[in-house]
Design an enzyme around this catalytic site. Structure first.
Site, PDB file in Angstrom:
ATOM      1  N   CYS A  55     -25.440 112.199 -37.056  1.00 15.39           N
ATOM      2  CA  CYS A  55     -26.213 111.125 -36.854  1.00 15.39           C
ATOM      3  C   CYS A  55     -26.089 109.810 -37.479  1.00 15.39           C
ATOM      4  O   CYS A  55     -26.491 110.314 -38.724  1.00 15.39           O
ATOM      5  CB  CYS A  55     -26.986 111.443 -35.679  1.00 15.39           C
ATOM      6  SG  CYS A  55     -28.280 111.211 -35.737  1.00 15.39           S
ATOM      7  N   CYS A  77     -29.298 110.387 -39.119  1.00 18.41           N
ATOM      8  CA  CYS A  77     -30.068 110.600 -40.559  1.00 18.41           C
ATOM      9  C   CYS A  77     -29.245 110.031 -40.862  1.00 18.41           C
ATOM     10  O   CYS A  77     -30.105 110.028 -42.106  1.00 18.41           O
ATOM     11  CB  CYS A  77     -28.585 111.697 -40.269  1.00 18.41           C
ATOM     12  SG  CYS A  77     -28.964 113.057 -38.818  1.00 18.41           S
ATOM     13  N   ASP A 107      -3.681  83.805 -57.914  1.00 18.40           N
ATOM     14  CA  ASP A 107      -2.786  85.082 -58.929  1.00 18.40           C
ATOM     15  C   ASP A 107      -2.829  85.189 -60.624  1.00 18.40           C
ATOM     16  O   ASP A 107      -2.798  86.359 -60.839  1.00 18.40           O
ATOM     17  CB  ASP A 107      -1.316  85.271 -59.235  1.00 18.40           C
ATOM     18  CG  ASP A 107      -0.600  84.302 -59.789  1.00 18.40           C
ATOM     19  OD1 ASP A 107      -1.647  83.338 -59.621  1.00 18.40           O
ATOM     20  OD2 ASP A 107       0.194  84.490 -60.312  1.00 18.40           O
ATOM     21  N   ASP A 123      -2.862  78.688 -54.132  1.00 14.35           N
ATOM     22  CA  ASP A 123      -3.224  78.287 -55.318  1.00 14.35           C
ATOM     23  C   ASP A 123      -1.345  78.384 -55.574  1.00 14.35           C
ATOM     24  O   ASP A 123      -0.552  78.555 -54.908  1.00 14.35           O
ATOM     25  CB  ASP A 123      -3.427  79.281 -56.691  1.00 14.35           C
ATOM     26  CG  ASP A 123      -2.013  79.398 -57.909  1.00 14.35           C
ATOM     27  OD1 ASP A 123      -3.142  77.907 -58.444  1.00 14.35           O
ATOM     28  OD2 ASP A 123      -1.455  79.916 -58.635  1.00 14.35           O
ATOM     29  N   ASP A 170      -7.389  81.732 -61.724  1.00 13.61           N
ATOM     30  CA  ASP A 170      -7.827  81.411 -60.148  1.00 13.61           C
ATOM     31  C   ASP A 170      -9.821  82.390 -60.074  1.00 13.61           C
ATOM     32  O   ASP A 170      -9.762  82.603 -59.082  1.00 13.61           O
ATOM     33  CB  ASP A 170      -6.657  82.064 -59.389  1.00 13.61           C
ATOM     34  CG  ASP A 170      -5.654  81.328 -59.663  1.00 13.61           C
ATOM     35  OD1 ASP A 170      -5.480  79.866 -59.675  1.00 13.61           O
ATOM     36  OD2 ASP A 170      -4.945  82.023 -59.364  1.00 13.61           O
TER      37      ASP A 170
END
Length: 739
Positions: A13, A16, A627, A417, A631
Site C-alpha cells: 500500500c 509501505c 531537433d 523551432d 536547441d
C-alpha cells in the site's frame, strides 16, 4: 553522485512506499529517493563517499521489506516468470483460504441460533490455518514495521483480524460469549482476493513494455568473410553488414547500403503507412521489411538500439513520480497511525462512554482498521502514469517521466523551432525559371537543371545537395565540368562544354557584372515567399533562376491550428532572416515570430516567455519543440522540452518528451494525453480519499444511533479490496481513449 534501482518485495500500500521512502531519505548521503508502488522499485541517488549500497538495502530490510539491486540488463523473461510464480502462489493461498473460510462463514452466519455440536471448535479449526498460514506474510510485515517504529497496511489487517481471532479463542476457552472466527477468516480471504485482483490489474498496466519486448527479433543474417551467417540479435556487432529478406523483421538499427524497400515502422512510430527506404536511409530495429530485400550496415546494437532506448525511457517514466504523488505520499504517511488512534477511540467510546458490550465495540474498531487501508490512494497516481506513458509509446510519443506527463497539461505557450520542426529540415527545389540562352532561344527546364546539377555536383553545400537531388529525381544525366571553383558566400564558377558558367546569389552576379534587372521582380517574389534564389549565367548572360526552400511539413499548419484551439499561444523561433521567417510563419499560420536568433540565445527567449506567463499565472508553463544540438539549451530551459525523434541524440536526451514521427500533430497528442492522465489521477485521488473519509465514520458506527446499522468487518474488507481494484481499472480505461 551514483544512481541505482532496487527491486523491493513486500509492499502492499501507499503507507509501505512512504515508510521506505522516509527511511531512505533520512540516510546520510542520499540525495533523492523515489519508491514506486506500481513497479515495486526504488530509484535512489546517493553519494558513494557517505553511504554504500549495502546500507541502503539494510535500511529497507530494517523496515520489514526485501530489497536487492536491479543490476545490469533487465531479464524480462526471468522477471515475468517470477511475477507469474508470485501470482500463482497468491492464487493458491486464496483457494486454500476459500476452502476453510466458506464453511466457517456458513457456520457463523446461519447456525448462530441452532449451533451444531462442537461448532465453535470446528470454526476455530477452520480459522487457524487462514490466520497463521495464509496471513503469515502479513504478520511478518507488520512485525518488521513495528521493529522499525512504523506501521503499514498489514498492521491494520493483523490488528483487526487478531483481535477478532484471539477474542474468539478466549470465548471458546471460557465458554462465554460469541465467536468471530468467521469474521477474521473471511476478512483475510477478501484481502488476499483484493491483492490477487490488484496484481492482475497492475500487470496489465505494463503491457506497453511487454509489447515492445515482444517486437525484438531473435536472429539476424550477417555477412562475415563473404559468407551469410545466422547469429543471435545480441551477437550482431556495430559495423556488421546485415541482410534482410522480404517479410522479415529488421534486427538492429542501421543505414541501407544496397537495395530498396518499404518498411512498416508502425510499432515504433505509430505511423501505419510503410516508409520507402533506399541507399543512405536509416532503418530501425524491430520494424518489418515489407517487399524488397536489402543490406544495411549496423550502427546501433544492444542497449544502444532505438528499441532498447524506448524500453528504457518507458521504464524510467513508469518508475518516476509525478509531483501530485507527493500529496498522496504525505497523506499515507500519517494515515496508518491516525487510523490506529481512531480505532482505539472507537472501541473506548462505545465500550466505556456509551456502554455497549465488548462484542459491539470490537466489531466497530475492527471495521475501522480494515476499511481505512490506503491502498487505493497509493495506486491512484502510479497506475495512471504507467498506462499513460504506455499509451503514449504506442502512439509514437515517448514521455520520459511523471513530471513531464503532469506538467504538459499546464502548457499555455509553445515555442517551435523552424528548421526540422515546422519545416522538413532539408531544402528542396521549388521553382525553375528558364530564360533565353545564346541566340535568344529559350532553354528548357531540363537543360537548365542539367547545367546547374552538373556544376553543383562537386559542392557540399546543402543548397547544392537540393539541386543535385532534384536533377537525379528528374533522371537527368550529369555532364563533366572543369575549372570548378567555390566562392564562399557567393556561389560557384565552372566550365562546361567550353563555356563559362556562374551559379549563385546576387553577390556573385554583381561580382561578374551579370545583368539581372530583367528578372528582379521574379527574384523578389521568390524571396518574399521565403525562398533562396540562385541565378545561373552563361558567360555574362542570365539564362535561368532556381528557387530553393526548406518546405513546410504537410501536417504543421493543422497541428498549429489545433494548438491555438486549445488556447495555447504558438511562437516560431529561427536563425533565418526576418523576411524568410515571416514567409514560413504565414504558411504555418503563426503570428508570433522570433527571427535572426543566434543558437546560444534561444534559451533566453524561452526564459522571457516564462517570465511573462509567471507574471500572469504561476501555474502556466512553456514548452519548447526542437531537433538540433543548438536547441538543447532551450529544451532544457523550457518547463517541458519536446524533441523530434529524427533530431540529434543531444536534443533527444535533453527533451522530456520525444516524438518518434517528427510530426507536430504528436505535440497535440502529448498534451491531450497529459490532460487525460491527470483527469484519471484526479478521479482516482478523489474516490480514494472520499472512500476513506466517508468509510471510517460509517465503520466507527456513526450511523448506528439513527439506523441501527453497524458495518461488518467482512463488508469493510470487501469494500477496501474493491476500492483498490476500481482505481486500477479506472486507470486502465485510458487505453480506450482516442488521442
Amino acid at each position: 553522485m551514483k544512481k541505482t534501482t532496487l527491486n523491493i518485495t513486500g509492499m502492499h500500500c501507499a503507507s509501505c512506499s512512504t515508510i521506505i521512502n522516509k527511511a531512505l531519505s533520512k540516510v546520510n548521503g542520499v540525495s533523492t529517493s523515489n519508491v514506486n508502488l506500481s513497479t515495486n522499485k526504488a530509484t535512489i541517488e546517493f553519494d558513494e563517499n557517505k553511504v554504500d549500497l549495502n546500507k541502503l538495502i539494510q535500511t529497507i530490510k530494517n523496515k520489514g521489506y526485501g530489497a536487492q539491486e536491479a543490476t545490469g540488463k533487465t531479464d524480462y523473461d526471468k522477471e515475468a516468470r517470477k511475477k507469474k510464480r508470485d501470482y500463482e502462489k497468491l492464487r493458491n493461498k486464496f483457494y486454500l483460504s476459500m476452502i476453510f473460510a466458506i464453511p466457517a462463514f456458513i457456520l457463523g452466519m446461519f447456525f448462530m441460533k441452532d449451533p451444531i455440536p462442537y461448532q465453535q471448535y470446528i470454526m476455530w479449526f477452520l480459522a487457524t490455518p487462514i490466520q497463521f498460514y495464509v496471513a503469515w506474510p502479513m504478520y511478518k510485515s507488520a512485525f518488521n514495521a513495528l521493529k522499525g517504529f512504523s506501521a503499514n497496511m498489514d498492521t491494520l489487517i493483523v490488528m483487526g483480524t487478531s483481535a477478532a481471532y484471539f477474542y474468539s479463542v478466549f470465548v471458546v476457552l471460557s465458554g462465554h460469549g460469541h465467536v468471530y472466527f468467521e469474521a477474521s477468516a473471511v476478512l483475510i480471504t477478501i484481502v488476499i482476493l483484493g491483492r490477487l485482483l490488484e496484481a492482475r490489474a497492475k500487470g496489465k498496466t505494463s503491457e506497453a513494455i511487454k509489447r515492445l519486448i515482444g517486437l525484438k527479433p531473435k536472429f539476424a543474417i550477417v555477412i562475415r568473410n563473404k559468407k551469410e551467417i545466422k547469429v543471435k540479435v545480441d551477437d550482431v556487432l556495430e559495423g556488421d553488414i546485415v541482410l534482410v529478406k522480404p517479410g522479415e523483421k529488421i534486427p538492429v538499427d542501421g543505414v541501407v547500403i544496397e537495395g530498396s524497400t518499404s518498411v512498416d515502422e508502425s510499432m515504433i512510430t505509430g505511423e501505419s503507412i510503410p516508409v520507402e527506404k533506399k541507399k543512405g536511409d536509416k532503418v530501425v530495429g524491430a520494424t518489418i521489411n515489407k517487399y524488397g530485400g536489402f543490406r544495411f550496415r549496423a550502427t546501433k546494437v544492444g542497449a544502444n538500439s532505438t528499441l532498447a532506448q524506448i524500453i528504457k525511457l518507458i521504464e524510467d517514466a513508469q518508475g518516476s513520480k509525478a509531483p501530485i504523488q507527493r500529496f498522496a505520499d504525505a497523506v499515507a504517511g500519517y494515515f496508518v497511525p491516525v487510523v490506529l488512534v481512531i480505532a482505539l477511540v472507537t472501541f473506548l467510546v462505545w465500550f466505556y462512554a456509551i456502554g455497549e458490550d465488548f462484542r459491539f465495540s470490537l466489531i466497530a474498531a475492527v471495521a475501522v482498521l480494515v476499511i481505512a487501508c490506503p491502498c487505493a490512494l497509493g495506486l491512484a497516481t502510479p497506475t495512471a502514469i504507467m498506462v499513460g506513458t504506455g499509451k503514449g509509446a504506442k502512439n509514437g510519443v515517448l514521455i520520459k517521466g511523471g513530471e513531464a506527463l503532469e506538467t504538459s497539461h499546464k502548457i499555455k505557450a509553445i515555442i517551435l523551432d523552424k528548421t526540422g520542426t515546422i519545416t522538413k529540415g532539408t531544402p528542396d527545389v521549388t521553382d525553375i525559371i528558364a530564360l533565353s540562352g545564346k541566340g535568344k532561344q529559350k532553354i528548357s527546364e531540363d537543360k537548365l537543371l542539367e547545367i546547374a546539377g552538373s556544376i553543383e555536383k562537386g559542392s557540399e553545400h546543402p543548397l547544392a545537395e537540393a539541386i543535385v537531388k532534384h536533377t537525379k529525381d528528374n533522371k537527368i544525366k550529369f555532364k563533366k565540368v572543369t575549372g570548378f571553383k567555390a566562392i564562399p558566400g557567393h556561389g560557384i564558377t565552372a566550365n562546361l562544354n567550353k563555356k563559362k558558367y556562374y551559379f549563385g546569389n546576387a553577390k556573385l552576379m554583381s561580382r561578374y557584372n551579370v545583368n539581372v534587372k530583367s528578372q528582379i521582380k521574379a527574384i523578389q517574389k521568390l524571396e518574399e515567399q521565403g525562398k533562396t534564389v540562385m541565378m545561373l549565367s552563361e558567360n555574362k548572360k542570365l539564362i535561368g533562376v532556381i528557387g530553393v526552400a526548406d518546405t513546410i511539413k504537410e501536417t504543421s499548419p493543422k497541428a498549429i491550428k489545433q494548438l491555438q484551439k486549445m488556447k495555447i499561444k504558438v511562437y516560431m523561433i529561427t536563425g533565418d532572416n526576418e523576411r524568410t521567417a515571416k514567409a514560413i510563419a504565414k504558411q504555418a499560420n503563426i503570428k508570433n515570430v522570433f527571427a535572426e536568433v543566434l543558437p546560444e540565445d534561444k534559451a533566453k527567449y524561452v526564459k522571457r516567455i516564462q517570465k511573462r506567463l509567471k507574471r500572469r499565472n504561476k501555474n502556466e508553463k512553456v514548452a519548447m519543440v526542437g531537433d538540433g544540438i543548438n536547441d538543447a539549451p532551450a529544451l532544457a530551459q523550457a518547463d517541458v522540452g519536446i524533441a523530434m525523434g529524427s533530431g540529434t541524440d543531444v536534443a533527444m536526451e535533453t527533451g522530456e518528451i520525444v516524438l518518434m514521427k517528427d510530426d507536430l500533430l504528436d505535440v497535440v497528442k502529448a498534451i491531450k494525453l497529459s490532460k487525460m492522465t491527470m483527469s484519471k489521477i484526479r478521479q482516482n485521488m478523489f474516490w480514494a480519499l472520499f472512500y476513506n473519509t466517508a468509510g471510517i465514520p460509517i465503520a466507527a458506527g456513526l450511523l448506528y444511533p439513527w439506523t441501527g446499522w453497524l458495518l461488518s468487518p467482512m463488508i469493510a474488507g470487501g469494500a477496501m479490496a474493491l476500492s483498490s481494484v476500481s482505481v486500477v481499472s479506472n486507470s486502465l480505461l485510458l487505453k480506450g481513449k482516442k488521442l
